[in-house]
Design a protein around this motif. Sequence first.
Motif, short mmCIF file in Angstrom:
data_model
loop_
_atom_site.label_atom_id
_atom_site.label_comp_id
_atom_site.label_asym_id
_atom_site.label_seq_id
_atom_site.Cartn_x
_atom_site.Cartn_y
_atom_site.Cartn_z
N ARG A 8 0.59 -1.31 0.19
CA ARG A 8 0.01 0.13 0.13
C ARG A 8 0.88 1.40 0.01
NH1 ARG A 8 -3.05 -0.72 5.27
NH2 ARG A 8 -0.90 -0.85 5.76
N ARG A 9 2.07 0.97 0.24
CA ARG A 9 2.89 2.37 0.09
C ARG A 9 3.04 2.96 -1.24
NH1 ARG A 9 8.84 1.39 2.99
NH2 ARG A 9 9.24 3.22 1.87
N GLU A 10 2.91 4.17 -1.17
CA GLU A 10 2.77 5.02 -2.26
C GLU A 10 4.15 5.00 -3.31
OE1 GLU A 10 1.60 9.08 -2.09
OE2 GLU A 10 0.06 8.46 -0.65
N LEU B 137 11.02 -0.87 -4.47
CA LEU B 137 11.16 -2.08 -4.92
C LEU B 137 12.47 -2.01 -5.98
CD1 LEU B 137 10.63 -5.38 -5.39
CD2 LEU B 137 9.11 -4.64 -7.02
N SER B 138 12.41 -0.84 -6.68
CA SER B 138 13.45 -0.65 -7.66
C SER B 138 14.82 -0.36 -7.18
CB SER B 138 13.16 0.72 -8.48
OG SER B 138 12.01 0.32 -9.38
#
Length: 157
Positions: A81-83, A89-90
């Motif tokens: 849910r993190r914006e 992740l990148s």
Amino acid sequence: MAEQVNRTRRWVLIGGGAAVAAGFAIREYRLIPEDHGGGRISVAAAHEQAREGHILLVDIRTPREWRASGVGEGATPLDMRREDFIEVLSQLTDGNKSAPVALICARGVRSARLSNQLIAAGFANIIDVPEGMLGSAAGPGWVRAGLPVRRYNEDAG
């Protein structure tokens, strides 16, 4: 008068039945994972490959869920849910969108849906763990399979 009461009862029963049916339909929709273009992997294989450094295993559940069941050994907790989820992740993949990333959630529904979103965002090697932490039709899940979990450290996640 009695006929009016019977008619009212009939409509209440019909309406109640429709509401129950709609509730089941919504529940089932939420529990059925989407098909996705990525691979799939069992919890045992995900654990082994994450431990050996062959994949990045990401637990996409919420902090409340991590506190309740722990985080699978070798998994990185990252709340979907993190914006800034894709940005983080990148960073975890050093910007390599071809790096193998396995996603695990509670029962394989959210991980399948997020897999599709990440593939659309250009990640080329997204792998779903459809059993999830708690089990699904795909298998018993991480916890029931007896795979190791660690306590969630809020300061680190």
